[in-house]
Design a protein around this motif. Structure first.
Motif, PDB file in Angstrom:
ATOM      1  N   GLY A 188     105.408   3.282  85.390  1.00  8.08           N
ATOM      2  CA  GLY A 188     104.427   4.336  85.664  1.00  8.08           C
ATOM      3  C   GLY A 188     105.070   5.678  85.928  1.00  8.08           C
ATOM      4  O   GLY A 188     105.826   5.825  86.896  1.00  8.08           O
ATOM      5  N   ALA A 189     104.777   6.657  85.053  1.00  6.19           N
ATOM      6  CA  ALA A 189     105.291   8.025  85.266  1.00  6.19           C
ATOM      7  C   ALA A 189     104.224   8.875  85.929  1.00  6.19           C
ATOM      8  O   ALA A 189     103.944  10.005  85.517  1.00  6.19           O
ATOM      9  CB  ALA A 189     105.722   8.641  83.929  1.00  6.19           C
ATOM     10  N   GLY A 193     105.903   7.514  90.769  1.00 11.04           N
ATOM     11  CA  GLY A 193     107.072   7.193  89.946  1.00 11.04           C
ATOM     12  C   GLY A 193     108.031   8.369  89.850  1.00 11.04           C
ATOM     13  O   GLY A 193     109.248   8.198  89.980  1.00 11.04           O
ATOM     14  N   GLU A 195     108.289  11.033  91.915  1.00 12.42           N
ATOM     15  CA  GLU A 195     108.893  11.432  93.195  1.00 12.42           C
ATOM     16  C   GLU A 195     109.969  10.427  93.634  1.00 12.42           C
ATOM     17  O   GLU A 195     111.084  10.810  94.000  1.00 12.42           O
ATOM     18  CB  GLU A 195     107.810  11.579  94.275  1.00 12.42           C
ATOM     19  N   LEU A 210     109.169   3.724  82.667  1.00 16.10           N
ATOM     20  CA  LEU A 210     108.416   3.207  81.517  1.00 16.10           C
ATOM     21  C   LEU A 210     106.945   3.552  81.725  1.00 16.10           C
ATOM     22  O   LEU A 210     106.328   3.127  82.714  1.00 16.10           O
ATOM     23  CB  LEU A 210     108.604   1.695  81.411  1.00 16.10           C
ATOM     24  N   MET A 213     101.284   5.378  78.647  1.00 16.38           N
ATOM     25  CA  MET A 213     100.598   6.420  77.869  1.00 16.38           C
ATOM     26  C   MET A 213     101.595   7.243  77.055  1.00 16.38           C
ATOM     27  O   MET A 213     102.757   7.401  77.438  1.00 16.38           O
ATOM     28  CB  MET A 213      99.836   7.344  78.810  1.00 16.38           C
ATOM     29  N   ARG A 244     104.701   0.229  77.171  1.00 21.81           N
ATOM     30  CA  ARG A 244     103.843  -0.611  78.028  1.00 21.81           C
ATOM     31  C   ARG A 244     104.611  -1.838  78.492  1.00 21.81           C
ATOM     32  O   ARG A 244     105.049  -2.650  77.668  1.00 21.81           O
ATOM     33  CB  ARG A 244     102.575  -1.019  77.264  1.00 21.81           C
ATOM     34  N   VAL A 245     104.767  -1.957  79.810  1.00 22.60           N
ATOM     35  CA  VAL A 245     105.487  -3.107  80.359  1.00 22.60           C
ATOM     36  C   VAL A 245     104.614  -4.344  80.235  1.00 22.60           C
ATOM     37  O   VAL A 245     103.426  -4.317  80.560  1.00 22.60           O
ATOM     38  CB  VAL A 245     105.876  -2.851  81.828  1.00 22.60           C
ATOM     39  N   ALA A 276     104.655   1.295  90.121  1.00 23.03           N
ATOM     40  CA  ALA A 276     103.919   2.490  90.586  1.00 23.03           C
ATOM     41  C   ALA A 276     102.815   2.797  89.584  1.00 23.03           C
ATOM     42  O   ALA A 276     102.836   3.830  88.909  1.00 23.03           O
ATOM     43  CB  ALA A 276     104.879   3.668  90.741  1.00 23.03           C
ATOM     44  N   VAL A 277     101.866   1.865  89.482  1.00 16.86           N
ATOM     45  CA  VAL A 277     100.838   1.955  88.441  1.00 16.86           C
ATOM     46  C   VAL A 277      99.470   2.354  89.013  1.00 16.86           C
ATOM     47  O   VAL A 277      98.445   2.126  88.381  1.00 16.86           O
ATOM     48  CB  VAL A 277     100.710   0.628  87.665  1.00 16.86           C
ATOM     49  N   GLY A 278      99.471   2.939  90.190  1.00 19.70           N
ATOM     50  CA  GLY A 278      98.214   3.397  90.763  1.00 19.70           C
ATOM     51  C   GLY A 278      97.905   2.701  92.079  1.00 19.70           C
ATOM     52  O   GLY A 278      98.653   1.828  92.529  1.00 19.70           O
ATOM     53  N   ARG A 279      96.795   3.114  92.703  1.00 20.40           N
ATOM     54  CA  ARG A 279      96.396   2.553  93.983  1.00 20.40           C
ATOM     55  C   ARG A 279      94.925   2.134  93.913  1.00 20.40           C
ATOM     56  O   ARG A 279      94.159   2.682  93.129  1.00 20.40           O
ATOM     57  CB  ARG A 279      96.594   3.593  95.104  1.00 20.40           C
TER      58      ARG A 279
HETATM   59  P1  NAD Z   1      99.069   7.123  88.846  1.00 19.47           P
HETATM   60  O1  NAD Z   1      97.752   6.572  88.457  1.00 19.47           O
HETATM   61  O2  NAD Z   1      99.202   8.580  89.085  1.00 19.47           O
HETATM   62  O3  NAD Z   1     100.159   6.726  87.725  1.00 19.47           O
HETATM   63  C1  NAD Z   1     100.373   5.394  87.298  1.00 19.47           C
HETATM   64  C2  NAD Z   1     100.887   5.367  85.872  1.00 19.47           C
HETATM   65  O4  NAD Z   1     101.257   4.028  85.531  1.00 19.47           O
HETATM   66  C3  NAD Z   1      99.858   5.806  84.837  1.00 19.47           C
HETATM   67  O5  NAD Z   1     100.356   6.912  84.123  1.00 19.47           O
HETATM   68  C4  NAD Z   1      99.683   4.565  83.946  1.00 19.47           C
HETATM   69  O6  NAD Z   1      99.512   4.877  82.571  1.00 19.47           O
HETATM   70  C5  NAD Z   1     101.007   3.808  84.149  1.00 19.47           C
HETATM   71  N1  NAD Z   1     100.939   2.362  83.864  1.00 19.47           N
HETATM   72  C6  NAD Z   1      99.993   1.481  84.291  1.00 19.47           C
HETATM   73  N2  NAD Z   1     100.297   0.222  83.822  1.00 19.47           N
HETATM   74  C7  NAD Z   1     101.449   0.315  83.101  1.00 19.47           C
HETATM   75  C8  NAD Z   1     102.267  -0.616  82.373  1.00 19.47           C
HETATM   76  N3  NAD Z   1     101.981  -1.931  82.303  1.00 19.47           N
HETATM   77  N4  NAD Z   1     103.393  -0.159  81.760  1.00 19.47           N
HETATM   78  C9  NAD Z   1     103.725   1.148  81.829  1.00 19.47           C
HETATM   79  N5  NAD Z   1     102.970   2.075  82.495  1.00 19.47           N
HETATM   80  C10 NAD Z   1     101.851   1.679  83.141  1.00 19.47           C
HETATM   81  O7  NAD Z   1      99.506   6.274  90.130  1.00 19.47           O
HETATM   82  P2  NAD Z   1     100.655   6.448  91.218  1.00 19.47           P
HETATM   83  O8  NAD Z   1     101.760   7.311  90.743  1.00 19.47           O
HETATM   84  O9  NAD Z   1     100.956   5.039  91.611  1.00 19.47           O
HETATM   85  O10 NAD Z   1      99.920   7.211  92.402  1.00 19.47           O
HETATM   86  C11 NAD Z   1      98.793   6.618  93.053  1.00 19.47           C
HETATM   87  C12 NAD Z   1      97.943   7.679  93.758  1.00 19.47           C
HETATM   88  O11 NAD Z   1      98.631   8.239  94.852  1.00 19.47           O
HETATM   89  C13 NAD Z   1      97.570   8.807  92.820  1.00 19.47           C
HETATM   90  O12 NAD Z   1      96.203   9.069  92.974  1.00 19.47           O
HETATM   91  C14 NAD Z   1      98.386   9.953  93.312  1.00 19.47           C
HETATM   92  O13 NAD Z   1      97.737  11.199  93.115  1.00 19.47           O
HETATM   93  C15 NAD Z   1      98.573   9.647  94.799  1.00 19.47           C
HETATM   94  N6  NAD Z   1      99.828  10.246  95.261  1.00 19.47           N
HETATM   95  C16 NAD Z   1      99.901  11.607  95.389  1.00 19.47           C
HETATM   96  C17 NAD Z   1     101.090  12.200  95.762  1.00 19.47           C
HETATM   97  C18 NAD Z   1     101.168  13.698  95.889  1.00 19.47           C
HETATM   98  O14 NAD Z   1     100.128  14.316  96.008  1.00 19.47           O
HETATM   99  N7  NAD Z   1     102.335  14.313  95.823  1.00 19.47           N
HETATM  100  C19 NAD Z   1     102.222  11.435  95.986  1.00 19.47           C
HETATM  101  C20 NAD Z   1     102.118  10.063  95.830  1.00 19.47           C
HETATM  102  C21 NAD Z   1     100.909   9.470  95.470  1.00 19.47           C
END
Ligand code: NAD
Length: 477
Positions: A188-189, A193, A195, A210, A213, A244-245, A276-279
């Motif tokens: 996840g970028a 990911g 930071e 990795l 998208m 895609r992992v 780091a694929v989201g929350r």
């Molecule tokens: P994100 O949704 O921003 O990014 C996750 C990425 O993982 C996506 O681009 C997605 O395409 C990719 N992904 C998912 N499955 C995959 C796979 N199987 N293989 C490869 N790539 C894959 O999520 P995040 O970075 O985990 O952040 C979570 C939340 O926390 C976000 O809402 C973010 O805004 C928030 N956050 C904000 C800050 C800040 O404001 N500085 C810091 C940390 C977190």
């Protein structure tokens, strides 16, 4: 007889603790319930942001930035240091102390504001009752006239890469490594990911990100995202888009990651892997379903623009409701709800939420991106100023990045401000204030900025909207 409160806030993160303090300031008898414990089992207020999110990551970003500067930049300033080495456990202990000081600070704020606090996890029952279970499994029932749900979010775990010891970890695990991995993979970028990848790359890890998208940072302005990507790659981060992992297995304390990209199936072996694929919103154990609280298909609590839920006198704020998962958005929702409970007419301006990515250079923006304006058919003017032409940036030895201002072609109202560069996390507030005051690009152009400052780049970008930037060769006539 159960204790009764005017307001019970469930969750003590930046949404919940701020809501609780504002409620108490407004004279409401308020209880905040929060389950987070430190390693000793003591309460640790502040939720994800303070314990395993914004604050510890910024502490590590700061330490790792100093280390990297010492390696590459000191020499340019004539500072000669013979040997520098990184003591990771000391860096981690400093981070832990920062977290401890701030979490205890919230406890002190609760005391000062007369917010009542209960350490435990809360569940909604009927008839305005809330059941609180502490770590020893003792339960207490309290009554609330108003309830504010602020239970936050957790990292998404994916079955293809199950968390395994300290080899496949989530963001919390990646904040706690006690040595620098030689090779680090990140799925996840996104913001997390990038930071965390920055922290460990600066300290010497070979970082591979990795990202499924094809497009990098789709939520940011395209010009800024493209420029940011070039800098990250130049720094040595291997960012693979369209990758895609599909699986990750731990073998002999290493992790073998299989992924699919345009060329087909690939594998890579790494020392550590961060997922780091989201929350996802923490709404599973709230008792919400039993009471008929409406959740959407992804588990977010359904609310209106004032954070009112489908249940009477129950509000929901922060990461468990629609909108970006950002601490400052949750805090503002907390203040709005507290003030509305007290009979005021507060609202949140959802069009003016700043976003920041704390990489180097920093990425920051507010308002619409150029691609969003194009898609919506809005006619706009753009002004861009590069830090390469900023005296302060030159003196600091960091001229990476630019400021871009987008203004409505007819009204000149500022529609978006996009920044890439040093200290942009601080400078973006100027764009937020300008938009909140409904400023035009001309208003900013007519404002005096101190010289020499990086903020002058925003002034010049505003001047550039009408072709009058001063420090740009070949200006429009
Ligand atoms: P994100 O949704 O921003 O990014 C996750 C990425 O993982 C996506 O681009 C997605 O395409 C990719 N992904 C998912 N499955 C995959 C796979 N199987 N293989 C490869 N790539 C894959 O999520 P995040 O970075 O985990 O952040 C979570 C939340 O926390 C976000 O809402 C973010 O805004 C928030 N956050 C904000 C800050 C800040 O404001 N500085 C810091 C940390 C977190």
């Amino acid at each position: 007889m159960a204790d009764q409160y005017d307001v019970v806030v469930i969750g003590g993160g930046p949404a919940g603790y701020v809501a609780a303090i504002r409620c108490a300031q407004l004279g409401l008898n308020t209880l905040c319930v929060d389950a987070w414990s430190d390693l000793a089992g003591k309460p640790s207020l502040g939720g994800t942001c303070l314990n395993v999110g914004c604050i510890p990551s910024k502490a590590l970003l700061e330490s790792s930035a100093w280390y990297e500067k010492s390696q590459h930049d000191f020499g340019h300033h004539g500072i000669n240091v013979k040997t520098i080495n990184m003591d990771v456990p000391v860096m981690q202990a400093r981070k832990d102390q920062v977290v401890k000081d701030l979490t205890q600070g919230i406890k002190a704020l609760f005391t000062a504001n007369k917010v009542n606090f209960h350490h435990g996890s809360a569940r909604l029952l009927n008839n305005a009752q809330i059941e609180i279970t502490d770590k020893d499994n003792n339960t207490t029932i309290v009554l609330a006239i108003h309830i504010i749900l602020a239970t936050g979010s957790s990292p998404v775990n994916i079955p293809i890469a199950p968390l395994t010891d300290d080899v496949i970890v989530d963001s919390s695990g990646a904040l706690a490594f006690n040595e620098v991995p030689k090779t680090l993979g990140i799925i996840g970028a996104g913001v997390i990911g990038l930071e965390l990848g920055s922290v460990w790359r600066r300290l010497g890890a070979k970082v591979t990100i990795l990202e499924a998208m094809d497009k990098f940072l789709p939520m940011a302005d395209e010009q800024i995202a493209d420029e940011a990507l070039k800098h990250y790659v130049k720094q040595g981060m291997d960012i693979q888009l369209g990758a895609r992992v599909e699986g990750a297995v731990v073998k002999n304390k290493k992790v073998e990651v299989s992924y699919q990209d345009k060329q087909g199936q690939k594998t890579i072996t790494l020392d550590k892997l961060v997922v780091a694929v989201g929350r996802k919103p923490n709404t599973q154990n709230l008792g919400a379903k039993e009471l008929g609280l409406k959740l959407d298909e992804r588990g977010f609590v359904e609310v209106d623009e004032y954070c009112v839920t489908s249940l009477p006198n129950v509000y929901a704020i922060g990461d468990i409701v629609r909108g970006p998962m950002l601490a400052h958005k949750g805090s503002e929702e907390g203040i709005m709800v507290a003030e509305r409970i007290a009979g005021q007419k507060a609202r949140v301006n959802y069009d003016n939420i700043p976003s920041v990515i704390y990489t180097e250079p920093e990425v920051a923006w507010v308002g619409k991106t150029e691609q969003e304006l194009k898609q919506a058919g809005v006619s706009y003017k753009s002004g861009v100023f590069s830090f390469a032409a900023s005296g302060r940036a030159r003196a600091a030895g960091d001229t990476k990045g630019l400021v871009k201002l987008l203004a409505d072609a007819k009204t000149d109202r500022i529609l978006g401000v996009h920044m890439l560069g040093a200290h942009c996390s601080e400078m973006i507030a100027q764009g937020v204030i300008a938009r909140e005051m409904m400023a035009s690009s001309e208003d900013l152009a007519l404002t005096m900025f101190a010289h020499p400052t990086l903020s002058e780049a925003l002034h010049e970008a505003a001047l550039a909207v009408s072709g009058h930037a001063i420090h740009v060769a070949g200006r429009k006539k």
